[in-house]
Design an enzyme around this catalytic site. Structure first.
Site, short mmCIF file in Angstrom:
data_model
loop_
_atom_site.label_atom_id
_atom_site.label_comp_id
_atom_site.label_asym_id
_atom_site.label_seq_id
_atom_site.Cartn_x
_atom_site.Cartn_y
_atom_site.Cartn_z
N PHE A 145 10.52 -4.14 -1.82
CA PHE A 145 10.62 -3.00 -2.73
C PHE A 145 9.21 -2.08 -2.15
CE2 PHE A 145 8.61 -0.24 -6.00
CZ PHE A 145 9.82 0.40 -6.47
N ASP A 229 2.67 -3.13 3.30
CA ASP A 229 2.58 -2.54 2.18
C ASP A 229 1.84 -3.35 1.10
OD1 ASP A 229 3.37 -1.72 -0.85
OD2 ASP A 229 5.40 -1.05 -0.23
N LYS A 258 -1.69 1.75 -6.41
CA LYS A 258 -1.84 0.97 -7.76
C LYS A 258 -3.39 0.41 -8.03
CE LYS A 258 2.61 -0.98 -8.41
NZ LYS A 258 3.82 -0.89 -7.55
C1 LIG Z 1 4.51 0.15 -6.92
C2 LIG Z 1 4.89 -0.34 -5.56
C3 LIG Z 1 5.43 0.75 -4.70
C4 LIG Z 1 5.69 2.24 -5.40
O1 LIG Z 1 4.64 2.80 -5.82
P1 LIG Z 1 4.69 4.00 -6.98
O2 LIG Z 1 3.33 4.38 -7.05
O3 LIG Z 1 5.40 3.73 -8.11
O4 LIG Z 1 5.43 5.01 -6.12
C5 LIG Z 1 5.67 0.44 -3.47
N1 LIG Z 1 5.38 -0.76 -2.93
C6 LIG Z 1 5.04 -1.87 -3.52
C7 LIG Z 1 5.07 -3.12 -2.84
C8 LIG Z 1 4.86 -1.55 -4.89
O5 LIG Z 1 4.47 -2.76 -5.55
#
Ligand SMILES: *Cc1c(COP(=O)(O)O)cnc(C)c1O
Length: 401
Positions: A145, A229, A258
Site C-alpha cells: 500500500f 516507504d 504519519k
Molecule cells: C498511510 C500510508 C500511505 C498513505 O499516506 P496518506 O497520508 O494517507 O496519503 C502510504 N504508504 C503507507 C505504507 C502508509 O501506511
C-alpha cells in the site's frame, strides 16, 4: 461566533455523515470529541483506550503538552509563507531528518502534506533515474500500500483499488515478495524498487528474512533506486527510528508521514547520496509543503521522541504487548507479526471485524486491517497502565466472540 445549523440539531450524526460526506467512507465507528494521552472520548462521554492512534499517527497520543505548546506558539508567530521564503522550523526539521535517517551531509529533504504526496514525489524521482538509457520500469510488491493518489495508486499492489481508476501512470510492475522474484525482475532497465519494510495495511506482514539486504545489493549492482516507504513503519514505531536500521542498510530514498507530525498533516521525501542530485530547480513543489506551522509541530514531536526515549519505549512495550497476547492463549489467535508497536494479530478465523467491534464495545480501539488480521499501533508513549487496560479489555472482547 456562528452556530451549527439549527435544522440539523435533532438528527443523528450518522445520518448527517451519510447525507454530507463523500460516499468513499464507511459509516464511522463513533463520534469522537476529545482525547488525552492514550484515551479518546465520544459524544456520549464513553472513554476508549486508543490502540490505533489514528493509524500510527498520534505518536505522542492526544493533546500532548509539547504539541499543544508548539502549535499554539507557532500559530501566533507565523503559520505560512510559501516556498518563496524559508523559515527556521523548516530548516531545523530538514537538518534533524538528515541526522535521524542517516542520510547525513549529502541528504536532501522535500516536504509535502501527506504520505501519498511523499510517494508521488518519490515516483517522480524514480522517473529521473534514467542513467542515460531510458529506464522506465518500476518494481513494487503485491499487497503493498502506497496511497490513493494516481501515482501512489499505480505503486499500490492491490488490483481492486487500482482497477476502477485505470489508466494509472505506467511502468509499474508488481512482483511476489520473494528473493527469487526480486532476482528475476531486477536488471539495468529498472529505475526504482518501492518497498514497505513491513506491509502495514496488508495486516502487518514481514518481508522474508534477508529480503531487504538482498534488495539493497541488487539495487546497488544495477543502478536501481531503493525507495523505502516508511510512512507507517518510520519515526520509532518498529523500535528503531526507521525499520531499515534493523537490516543494517540505507535506502536511496525514504518516504515519511504519519507519526512524523503526531497528527498535523506533513509528509517528507528524504534522499541519500547521489539520489539527492536527481531533482533540479522547478521540477516539483507544494504550496503548503514544509510550512512553519507543521514543521514546528513535527520538531516538537521528534524532540519529545528523542528526549523521552520513546523509540526504546516502543521496542520495550512492543515485547510486553507480545507477552500479553501470548497469555490470552485463545484458539482464535494464530500468530503475532510485526515489530515494536506495530503488531498484527493473525486470526484462525475471519472474525477481525467482529473482534474489533467487540473491543470497541469494551472501550478499546483496535483495527481490523482485514478479516484475518487485527492491527495494533498504540501511541509511542504507552506505559504499564495502558498495557494492563489493553489486556483486560481485549481479553473481554476475545471471550465474547
Ligand atoms: C498511510 C500510508 C500511505 C498513505 O499516506 P496518506 O497520508 O494517507 O496519503 C502510504 N504508504 C503507507 C505504507 C502508509 O501506511
Amino acid at each position: 461566533m456562528s452556530e451549527a445549523d439549527p435544522t440539523q440539531a435533532d438528527r443523528t450524526w450518522q445520518d448527517r455523515f451519510g447525507d454530507s460526506m463523500m460516499r468513499t467512507l464507511a459509516t464511522p465507528l463513533a463520534l469522537l470529541v476529545r482525547g488525552e494521552g492514550c484515551y479518546v472520548w465520544d459524544d456520549q462521554g464513553t472513554k476508549y483506550l486508543d490502540f490505533l492512534a489514528g493509524i500510527a499517527v498520534n505518536a505522542l497520543g492526544h493533546a500532548h503538552p509539547a504539541m499543544v505548546a508548539a502549535v499554539s506558539e507557532q500559530v501566533a508567530t507565523l503559520v505560512h509563507v510559501s516556498n518563496y521564503f524559508a523559515t527556521p522550523p523548516q530548516l531545523e526539521l530538514a537538518e534533524r531528518l538528515k541526522r535521524l535517517t542517516g542520510a547525513g551531509e549529502s541528504g536532501r529533504v522535500y516536504f509535502c502534506n501527506s504520505g501519498a504526496e511523499a510517494n508521488e514525489a518519490a515516483f517522480k524521482l524514480a522517473r529521473l533515474n534514467v542513467n542515460g538509457r531510458g529506464r522506465t520500469r518500476i518494481l513494487a510488491l503485491h499487497d503493498s500500500f502506497h496511497g490513493r493518489t494516481m501515482g501512489a495508486l499505480a505503486l499500490t499492489g492491490k488490483p481492486q483499488m487500482r482497477e476502477p481508476f485505470e489508466p494509472v501512470p505506467g511502468g509499474v510492475e508488481h512482483i511476489d515478495t520473494t528473493i527469487e522474484a526480486l532476482e528475476a525482475a531486477i536488471d539495468g532497465t529498472v529505475a526504482a524498487l518501492f518497498l514497505e519494510p513491513l506491509k502495514g495495511e496488508a495486516g502487518v506482514l514481514e518481508l522474508p528474512d534477508g529480503f531487504l539486504r538482498r534488495a539493497r545489493e541488487l539495487c546497488t549492482e544495477h543502478g536501481v533506486l531503493l525507495i523505502l516507504d516508511e510512512i507507517q513503519t518510520g519515526i520509532g514505531r518498529t523500535g528503531t527510528w526507521f525499520a531499515y536500521e534493523q537490516d543494517g542498510i540505507l535506502p536511496d530514498a525514504v518516504t515519511l508521514a504519519k507519526g512524523m507530525g503526531g497528527g498535523v498533516p506533513i509528509g517528507a521525501l528524504v534522499t541519500f547520496g547521489a539520489a539527492s542530485d536527481l531533482f533540479t530547480r522547478g521540477q516539483h513543489g507544494s504550496t503548503y509543503g514544509g510550512n512553519p506551522l507543521v514543521t514546528a509541530t513535527a520538531n516538537a514531536v521528534l524532540g519529545v521522541i528523542e528526549d523521552d526515549g520513546l523509540v526504546a519505549n516502543a521496542a520495550r512495550r512492543g515485547s510486553e504487548l507480545r507477552e500479553i497476547i501470548a497469555r490470552f492463549d485463545s484458539p482464535l489467535i494464530a500468530e503475532v507479526r510485526g515489530r515494536g508497536l506495530l503488531l498484527g494479530i493473525g486470526l484462525t478465523e475471519p472474525v477481525a471485524l467482529r473482534l474489533a467491534a467487540a473491543a470497541l464495545s469494551h472501550g478499546l480501539i483496535v483495527n481490523a486491517a482485514n478479516e484475518l488480521s487485527i492491527r495494533l499501533a498504540p501511541p509511542l508513549i504507552v506505559g504499564d497502565a495502558e498495557l494492563a487496560e489493553f489486556e483486560r479489555r481485549f481479553g473481554l472482547a476475545l471471550a465474547s466472540i
